[in-house]
Design a protein around this motif. Structure first.
Motif, PDB file in Angstrom:
ATOM      1  N   GLY A  41      66.235  93.350  66.238  1.00  0.00           N
ATOM      2  CA  GLY A  41      65.640  94.574  66.752  1.00  0.00           C
ATOM      3  C   GLY A  41      65.068  94.482  68.148  1.00  0.00           C
ATOM      4  N   TRP A  42      65.673  93.664  69.000  1.00  0.00           N
ATOM      5  CA  TRP A  42      65.140  93.466  70.360  1.00  0.00           C
ATOM      6  C   TRP A  42      65.673  94.496  71.351  1.00  0.00           C
ATOM      7  CZ3 TRP A  42      67.552  92.341  75.039  1.00  0.00           C
ATOM      8  CH2 TRP A  42      66.691  92.023  76.096  1.00  0.00           C
ATOM      9  N   ALA A  43      66.944  94.861  71.250  1.00  0.00           N
ATOM     10  CA  ALA A  43      67.638  95.603  72.309  1.00  0.00           C
ATOM     11  C   ALA A  43      67.609  97.113  72.104  1.00  0.00           C
ATOM     12  CB  ALA A  43      69.093  95.142  72.405  1.00  0.00           C
ATOM     13  N   ASP A  44      67.349  97.825  73.203  1.00  0.00           N
ATOM     14  CA  ASP A  44      67.551  99.276  73.232  1.00  0.00           C
ATOM     15  C   ASP A  44      69.017  99.610  73.466  1.00  0.00           C
ATOM     16  OD1 ASP A  44      64.672 100.372  73.267  1.00  0.00           O
ATOM     17  OD2 ASP A  44      64.634  98.893  74.888  1.00  0.00           O
ATOM     18  N   LEU A  45      69.688  98.719  74.177  1.00  0.00           N
ATOM     19  CA  LEU A  45      71.096  98.930  74.533  1.00  0.00           C
ATOM     20  C   LEU A  45      71.832  97.608  74.490  1.00  0.00           C
ATOM     21  CD1 LEU A  45      73.489 100.616  75.807  1.00  0.00           C
ATOM     22  CD2 LEU A  45      72.574  99.928  78.034  1.00  0.00           C
ATOM     23  N   ILE A  46      72.996  97.624  73.867  1.00  0.00           N
ATOM     24  CA  ILE A  46      73.974  96.544  74.020  1.00  0.00           C
ATOM     25  C   ILE A  46      75.094  97.098  74.884  1.00  0.00           C
ATOM     26  CG2 ILE A  46      75.683  95.092  72.878  1.00  0.00           C
ATOM     27  CD1 ILE A  46      73.922  95.261  70.357  1.00  0.00           C
ATOM     28  N   VAL A  47      75.435  96.396  75.943  1.00  0.00           N
ATOM     29  CA  VAL A  47      76.548  96.828  76.784  1.00  0.00           C
ATOM     30  C   VAL A  47      77.514  95.661  76.937  1.00  0.00           C
ATOM     31  CG1 VAL A  47      75.369  96.241  78.953  1.00  0.00           C
ATOM     32  CG2 VAL A  47      77.211  97.940  78.945  1.00  0.00           C
ATOM     33  N   ILE A  48      78.793  95.976  76.837  1.00  0.00           N
ATOM     34  CA  ILE A  48      79.845  94.968  76.956  1.00  0.00           C
ATOM     35  C   ILE A  48      80.856  95.488  77.968  1.00  0.00           C
ATOM     36  CG2 ILE A  48      81.603  93.631  75.751  1.00  0.00           C
ATOM     37  CD1 ILE A  48      79.998  94.096  73.175  1.00  0.00           C
ATOM     38  N   ALA A  49      80.906  94.843  79.120  1.00  0.00           N
ATOM     39  CA  ALA A  49      81.743  95.306  80.229  1.00  0.00           C
ATOM     40  C   ALA A  49      82.974  94.420  80.375  1.00  0.00           C
ATOM     41  CB  ALA A  49      80.934  95.304  81.534  1.00  0.00           C
ATOM     42  N   GLN A  50      84.133  95.033  80.270  1.00  0.00           N
ATOM     43  CA  GLN A  50      85.410  94.356  80.541  1.00  0.00           C
ATOM     44  C   GLN A  50      85.609  93.153  79.618  1.00  0.00           C
ATOM     45  OE1 GLN A  50      86.574  96.225  83.074  1.00  0.00           O
ATOM     46  NE2 GLN A  50      88.634  95.390  83.136  1.00  0.00           N
ATOM     47  N   ALA A  51      85.136  93.238  78.369  1.00  0.00           N
ATOM     48  CA  ALA A  51      85.175  92.037  77.541  1.00  0.00           C
ATOM     49  C   ALA A  51      85.450  92.266  76.059  1.00  0.00           C
ATOM     50  CB  ALA A  51      83.848  91.281  77.677  1.00  0.00           C
ATOM     51  N   ALA A  81      71.588 101.965  71.267  1.00  0.00           N
ATOM     52  CA  ALA A  81      72.957 102.375  71.593  1.00  0.00           C
ATOM     53  C   ALA A  81      73.820 101.168  71.921  1.00  0.00           C
ATOM     54  CB  ALA A  81      72.961 103.357  72.759  1.00  0.00           C
ATOM     55  N   LEU A  82      75.095 101.305  71.660  1.00  0.00           N
ATOM     56  CA  LEU A  82      76.116 100.304  71.959  1.00  0.00           C
ATOM     57  C   LEU A  82      77.116 100.930  72.914  1.00  0.00           C
ATOM     58  CD1 LEU A  82      77.784  97.669  71.346  1.00  0.00           C
ATOM     59  CD2 LEU A  82      78.738  98.916  69.368  1.00  0.00           C
ATOM     60  N   ALA A  83      77.388 100.256  74.034  1.00  0.00           N
ATOM     61  CA  ALA A  83      78.317 100.804  75.033  1.00  0.00           C
ATOM     62  C   ALA A  83      79.355  99.759  75.421  1.00  0.00           C
ATOM     63  CB  ALA A  83      77.556 101.267  76.270  1.00  0.00           C
ATOM     64  N   PHE A  84      80.604 100.165  75.385  1.00  0.00           N
ATOM     65  CA  PHE A  84      81.704  99.372  75.921  1.00  0.00           C
ATOM     66  C   PHE A  84      82.179 100.069  77.201  1.00  0.00           C
ATOM     67  CE2 PHE A  84      82.923  98.982  71.183  1.00  0.00           C
ATOM     68  CZ  PHE A  84      82.029  97.942  70.987  1.00  0.00           C
ATOM     69  N   ILE A  85      82.546  99.269  78.207  1.00  0.00           N
ATOM     70  CA  ILE A  85      83.046  99.863  79.443  1.00  0.00           C
ATOM     71  C   ILE A  85      84.143  98.965  80.012  1.00  0.00           C
ATOM     72  CG2 ILE A  85      81.138  98.812  80.771  1.00  0.00           C
ATOM     73  CD1 ILE A  85      81.315 101.238  82.669  1.00  0.00           C
ATOM     74  N   TRP A  86      85.208  99.594  80.477  1.00  0.00           N
ATOM     75  CA  TRP A  86      86.321  98.870  81.091  1.00  0.00           C
ATOM     76  C   TRP A  86      86.788  99.593  82.358  1.00  0.00           C
ATOM     77  CZ3 TRP A  86      86.387  99.583  75.705  1.00  0.00           C
ATOM     78  CH2 TRP A  86      86.487  98.435  74.907  1.00  0.00           C
ATOM     79  N   ASN A  87      87.164  98.830  83.371  1.00  0.00           N
ATOM     80  CA  ASN A  87      87.907  99.337  84.521  1.00  0.00           C
ATOM     81  C   ASN A  87      89.372  98.959  84.360  1.00  0.00           C
ATOM     82  OD1 ASN A  87      85.601 100.281  85.937  1.00  0.00           O
ATOM     83  ND2 ASN A  87      85.236  98.257  86.808  1.00  0.00           N
ATOM     84  N   LEU A  88      90.272  99.834  84.748  1.00  0.00           N
ATOM     85  CA  LEU A  88      91.701  99.542  84.652  1.00  0.00           C
ATOM     86  C   LEU A  88      92.444 100.290  85.748  1.00  0.00           C
ATOM     87  CD1 LEU A  88      93.898  98.107  82.924  1.00  0.00           C
ATOM     88  CD2 LEU A  88      94.161 100.266  81.679  1.00  0.00           C
ATOM     89  N   GLU A  89      93.409  99.594  86.372  1.00  0.00           N
ATOM     90  CA  GLU A  89      94.253 100.218  87.372  1.00  0.00           C
ATOM     91  C   GLU A  89      94.992 101.400  86.750  1.00  0.00           C
ATOM     92  OE1 GLU A  89      94.431  97.084  86.312  1.00  0.00           O
ATOM     93  OE2 GLU A  89      94.487  95.653  87.985  1.00  0.00           O
ATOM     94  N   VAL A 100      80.592 104.934  73.750  1.00  0.00           N
ATOM     95  CA  VAL A 100      79.176 104.841  73.383  1.00  0.00           C
ATOM     96  C   VAL A 100      79.027 105.148  71.898  1.00  0.00           C
ATOM     97  CG1 VAL A 100      76.848 105.730  73.738  1.00  0.00           C
ATOM     98  CG2 VAL A 100      78.385 105.447  75.687  1.00  0.00           C
ATOM     99  N   SER A 101      78.271 104.302  71.207  1.00  0.00           N
ATOM    100  CA  SER A 101      77.955 104.512  69.791  1.00  0.00           C
ATOM    101  C   SER A 101      76.452 104.438  69.600  1.00  0.00           C
ATOM    102  CB  SER A 101      78.616 103.425  68.934  1.00  0.00           C
ATOM    103  OG  SER A 101      80.008 103.410  69.097  1.00  0.00           O
ATOM    104  N   GLN A 102      75.923 105.348  68.819  1.00  0.00           N
ATOM    105  CA  GLN A 102      74.504 105.353  68.508  1.00  0.00           C
ATOM    106  C   GLN A 102      74.277 104.642  67.171  1.00  0.00           C
ATOM    107  OE1 GLN A 102      72.250 106.477  70.625  1.00  0.00           O
ATOM    108  NE2 GLN A 102      73.728 107.401  72.057  1.00  0.00           N
ATOM    109  N   LYS A 103      73.199 103.856  67.118  1.00  0.00           N
ATOM    110  CA  LYS A 103      72.853 103.216  65.849  1.00  0.00           C
ATOM    111  C   LYS A 103      72.312 104.266  64.879  1.00  0.00           C
ATOM    112  CE  LYS A 103      70.370  99.312  63.840  1.00  0.00           C
ATOM    113  NZ  LYS A 103      69.385  98.229  64.045  1.00  0.00           N
TER     114      LYS A 103
END
Length: 298
Positions: free
Chosen positions: A136-146, A169-177, A294-297
């Motif tokens: 219960g530590w994080a307000d947000l988990i973010v995973i970029a390009q992984a 909240a949980l967020a995934f993010i990717w950049n792509l050509e 983005v996903s909400q807990k």
């Protein structure tokens, strides 16, 4: 220009048949990721890969409940490209209480520690399903390009649920050509993607299987997806370096890698559909997309 479009989709049967052949066991790092992002490759990765669009970072910020400051767990933090973008963003810069970066690669961690200097930030070894963070530590988990490298979606989602606060909240993010905006980009991607060798690349959408796991459904609401279209400034050397920063290109034998460099150079020089920004300086439009989930807990 920021245009919202929809995520590409693969049939569910594709996910099922490809999933287990492309990923490793829980709490391990895929061998191509371990080698392709290993020591000696990380400075090129940090130099060549693009940063993250401000509008995408604002989108993630708006998904959080409460006014902050926030505790952020960044898993698969790499060399700190996303972290630096977050720290310099006008909304994020003043709303971070602590950012704990989790990264399995020693080489990536070394570059991160060298390039990210902020008293609120710490980096440590860990994986998707073993972060070492407290409950219960994080307000947000973010995973970029992984997240496409995740070896066990169910175990990872259980870990995410464990370390997130209620209403986190949980967020995934990717950049792509963006291959759909210029023929030369499509040709470049076809050339380098021929070396993927069954690795679980983002574009294959195998990571979507995470949403069907028991742990995801236990801890999270239905996810929301957004895509931002835009162009970056590109040059021939940058396009070559960016291609060589792909994990599956980095591990090629030298003679094969040289063929890739030569072919990418020819594709970019020919430049079918290339739009110049400053032809005299060799600067052109490099079409990109940023994908955010983005996903909400619960």
């Amino acid at each position: 220009m920021n245009l919202l479009t929809s995520f590409p989709h693969r049939p569910r049967s594709y996910h099922t048949t490809r999933l287990f052949s492309c990923i490793a066991m829980s709490n391990q790092v895929h061998k191509v990721a371990a080698s392709g992002f290993g020591t000696g490759t990380n400075d090129l990765y940090d130099r060549a890969r693009p940063s993250y669009q401000s509008v995408a970072l604002s989108h993630i910020h708006s998904s959080l409940k409460g006014s902050g400051p926030f505790n952020i767990a960044e898993i698969g933090a790499g060399t700190g490209i996303f972290t630096r973008a977050l720290l310099s963003h006008p909304s994020w810069s003043s709303s971070i209480a602590s950012l704990k970066a989790i990264e399995p690669s020693p080489g990536m961690r070394d570059v991160f520690a060298r390039n990210v200097q902020d008293s609120r930030v710490a980096i440590q070894e860990g994986t998707f399903d073993s972060t070492g963070l407290e409950d219960g530590w994080a307000d947000l988990i973010v995973i970029a390009q992984a997240f496409h490298w995740c070896p066990d979606y169910n175990a990872a989602c259980a870990e995410f649920g464990r370390i997130l606060k209620p209403n986190g909240a949980l967020a995934f993010i990717w950049n792509l050509e963006n291959r759909h905006q210029a023929q030369w980009v499509a040709q470049l991607r076809e050339r380098i993607e021929s070396h993927e060798e069954g690795t679980p690349q983002f574009r294959l959408m195998l990571w979507r299987a995470a949403f069907d796991t028991p742990s995801y459904q236990k801890f999270f609401e239905t996810h929301e997806e957004t895509v931002f279209d835009y162009v970056l400034e590109g040059t021939l050397p940058l396009a070559v370096d960016r291609a060589c920063s792909k994990s599956y290109i980095a591990i090629l034998p030298d003679d094969e890698k040289e063929k890739v460099v030569n072919d990418v150079t020819d594709i970019v020089r020919k430049g079918e559909g290339k739009v110049w920004i400053d032809e005299e300086k060799g600067v052109f439009e490099y079409p990109y997309q940023t994908f955010v989930v983005v996903s909400q807990k619960k």
